[in-house]
Enzyme design. Structure first.
Site, PDB file in Angstrom:
ATOM      1  N   ILE A  38      -7.321 -10.448 -11.028  1.00 40.79           N
ATOM      2  CA  ILE A  38      -7.904 -10.203 -12.343  1.00 40.79           C
ATOM      3  C   ILE A  38      -9.406 -10.043 -12.135  1.00 40.79           C
ATOM      4  O   ILE A  38     -10.039 -10.822 -11.406  1.00 40.79           O
ATOM      5  CB  ILE A  38      -7.592 -11.371 -13.299  1.00 40.79           C
ATOM      6  N   LEU A  39      -9.968  -9.004 -12.735  1.00 43.67           N
ATOM      7  CA  LEU A  39     -11.377  -8.677 -12.498  1.00 43.67           C
ATOM      8  C   LEU A  39     -12.239  -9.146 -13.664  1.00 43.67           C
ATOM      9  O   LEU A  39     -11.808  -9.106 -14.823  1.00 43.67           O
ATOM     10  CB  LEU A  39     -11.511  -7.163 -12.317  1.00 43.67           C
ATOM     11  N   ASP A  49      -4.527  -4.778 -18.159  1.00 43.75           N
ATOM     12  CA  ASP A  49      -3.509  -3.737 -18.411  1.00 43.75           C
ATOM     13  C   ASP A  49      -3.656  -3.122 -19.811  1.00 43.75           C
ATOM     14  O   ASP A  49      -2.672  -2.652 -20.394  1.00 43.75           O
ATOM     15  CB  ASP A  49      -2.081  -4.287 -18.238  1.00 43.75           C
ATOM     16  N   GLY A 103       0.796  -1.231   0.000  1.00 43.70           N
ATOM     17  CA  GLY A 103       0.000   0.000   0.000  1.00 43.70           C
ATOM     18  C   GLY A 103       0.825   1.276   0.000  1.00 43.70           C
ATOM     19  O   GLY A 103       0.373   2.303   0.495  1.00 43.70           O
ATOM     20  N   SER A 104       2.016   1.233  -0.609  1.00 42.96           N
ATOM     21  CA  SER A 104       2.793   2.482  -0.655  1.00 42.96           C
ATOM     22  C   SER A 104       2.122   3.496  -1.585  1.00 42.96           C
ATOM     23  O   SER A 104       2.176   4.702  -1.336  1.00 42.96           O
ATOM     24  CB  SER A 104       4.243   2.223  -1.061  1.00 42.96           C
ATOM     25  N   HIS A 156       0.173   0.514 -13.281  1.00 38.60           N
ATOM     26  CA  HIS A 156       0.923  -0.662 -13.695  1.00 38.60           C
ATOM     27  C   HIS A 156       2.387  -0.259 -13.857  1.00 38.60           C
ATOM     28  O   HIS A 156       2.685   0.766 -14.472  1.00 38.60           O
ATOM     29  CB  HIS A 156       0.370  -1.196 -15.023  1.00 38.60           C
ATOM     30  N   MET A 213      -4.113  -7.211  -6.524  1.00 42.17           N
ATOM     31  CA  MET A 213      -3.548  -8.290  -7.336  1.00 42.17           C
ATOM     32  C   MET A 213      -4.601  -9.336  -7.729  1.00 42.17           C
ATOM     33  O   MET A 213      -4.451 -10.527  -7.448  1.00 42.17           O
ATOM     34  CB  MET A 213      -2.394  -8.956  -6.574  1.00 42.17           C
ATOM     35  N   GLU A 219       5.815   6.299  -9.197  1.00 46.40           N
ATOM     36  CA  GLU A 219       4.386   5.948  -9.124  1.00 46.40           C
ATOM     37  C   GLU A 219       3.704   6.833  -8.084  1.00 46.40           C
ATOM     38  O   GLU A 219       2.565   7.272  -8.264  1.00 46.40           O
ATOM     39  CB  GLU A 219       4.211   4.481  -8.733  1.00 46.40           C
TER      40      GLU A 219
HETATM   41  C1  GRF Z   1       3.043  -1.180  -7.658  1.00 48.70           C
HETATM   42  O1  GRF Z   1       4.278  -1.402  -8.292  1.00 48.70           O
HETATM   43  C2  GRF Z   1       1.957  -1.037  -8.676  1.00 48.70           C
HETATM   44  O2  GRF Z   1       2.405  -0.480  -9.869  1.00 48.70           O
HETATM   45  C3  GRF Z   1       1.555  -2.463  -8.912  1.00 48.70           C
HETATM   46  O3  GRF Z   1       1.634  -3.087  -7.663  1.00 48.70           O
HETATM   47  C4  GRF Z   1       2.583  -2.392  -6.851  1.00 48.70           C
HETATM   48  C5  GRF Z   1       1.868  -2.006  -5.607  1.00 48.70           C
HETATM   49  O4  GRF Z   1       2.716  -1.455  -4.647  1.00 48.70           O
HETATM   50  N1  GRF Z   1       0.249  -2.526  -9.513  1.00 48.70           N
HETATM   51  P1  GRF Z   1       2.136  -0.815  -3.322  1.00 48.70           P
HETATM   52  O5  GRF Z   1       1.257  -1.873  -2.663  1.00 48.70           O
HETATM   53  O6  GRF Z   1       1.349   0.400  -3.702  1.00 48.70           O
HETATM   54  O7  GRF Z   1       3.331  -0.498  -2.481  1.00 48.70           O
END
Ligand code: GRF
Length: 228
Positions: free
Chosen positions: A106-107, A159, A26-27, A123, A104, A188
C-alpha cells in the site's frame, strides 16, 4: 543486483521510459517485456524495482538485460521512509510512467500524488467490484458469472482510481479460485501492455474521473474473452 542496460545504447525509437515495480512472479512484467521488445513499440523499460529480494520477476528482468533494483521494505522503519526511498530510486530513472505489476504494497498518499497521472496498476477484478485481496474467491463466493481485471490510474484510495481498460472472462460453475485466477491472468497479459502503449502514445486523458481513449470512452477499453 546491478543494472546492465545502458541507455546510450537503446535504439532511438525506444524513447518512452517506464519503471516497473514488482513483488513476485512478474508474469505481467514478462508480458510487458515481450510487448516492448516488438519493433513497433516505443517502450523502454528503464528499470524493474522490487520490494522483495526473492521476486522471480527480478530474474526475468536480468535475463532481458534490464536494470534491477531491490528496495526492501524490511530495511525501513516505516511506510513514509520506505516510500521516500522508493521514490528517489524511481526518479533516478526519470520515467514517463510508473507501472505497478503485482507490487504488493500500500502506497502513501505523498508517493501517489508525486506520480499523479503517471502511475498505473493492474487489479484482478472488475473494479469497482472487489478491491483489495482474495478477489477471485470472493467473486466465486458471491456466485458471480463474470470476472476480470482492470488497469487503472492510481489514486490514494486503494484500487480506486479511474479505469483505463478492463478485461471480462466467464466464471464457470466448476471453477475454483486458481482456475479463475489463471483465466484472468492470461487476459491481464493482453491488457496491460495495451494500456501502457496507449499511455506512451499520449492517447489517454482523464475527464470527470473517467479515462478517455482518443478523446472518448471507447469500446476498445472493454475486452471480452471466451477462453476457458
Ligand atoms: C496479478 O494478478 C495482478 O493483477 C495483481 O498481482 C498479480 C501479479 O502477478 N496485482 P504477476 O506477478 O504479474 O505474475
Amino acid at each position: 543486483m546491478s543494472g546492465s542496460s545502458d541507455s546510450a545504447k537503446e535504439p532511438e525509437h525506444k524513447s518512452f521510459p517506464i519503471v516497473v515495480l514488482i513483488s513476485g512472479s512478474g508474469s505481467n512484467l514478462q508480458a510487458i517485456i515481450d510487448s516492448s521488445s516488438k519493433p513497433e513499440s516505443s517502450i523502454n523499460i528503464r528499470a524493474v524495482i522490487s520490494n522483495n529480494p526473492n521476486a522471480y520477476g527480478l530474474k526475468r528482468a536480468s535475463r532481458n538485460a534490464i536494470s534491477c533494483k531491490v528496495v526492501n521494505h524490511r530495511d525501513y522503519p516505516d511506510r513514509d521512509s520506505y516510500d521516500a526511498a522508493l521514490k528517489t530510486e524511481i526518479d533516478s530513472y526519470q520515467p514517463g510512467l510508473v507501472v505497478l505489476a503485482g507490487f504488493m504494497r500500500i502506497l502513501t498518499a505523498d508517493f501517489v500524488n508525486h506520480y499523479s497521472g503517471r502511475l498505473i496498476n493492474i487489479h484482478p477484478s472488475l473494479l469497482p467490484h472487489y478491491p483489495g485481496l482474495n478477489t477471485h474467491q470472493r467473486a466465486l463466493d458471491n456466485g458471480e458469472k463474470e470476472a476480470g481485471a482492470t488497469v487503472h490510474f492510481v489514486t490514494p484510495e486503494v484500487d480506486g482510481g479511474p479505469a483505463i481498460i478492463q478485461t471480462h472472462v466467464p466464471v464457470y460453475e466448476t471453477d475454483n479460485s486458481e482456475d479463475l485466477a489463471c483465466r484472468v491472468l492470461k487476459q491481464e497479459h493482453l491488457i496491460y501492455p495495451r494500456a501502457i502503449q496507449w499511455f506512451s502514445q499520449g492517447r489517454l486523458t482523464i475527464e470527470d474521473d473517467k479515462v478517455l481513449l482518443d478523446g472518448k470512452i471507447s469500446p476498445d477499453q472493454q475486452v471480452f474473452s471466451n477462453e476457458s
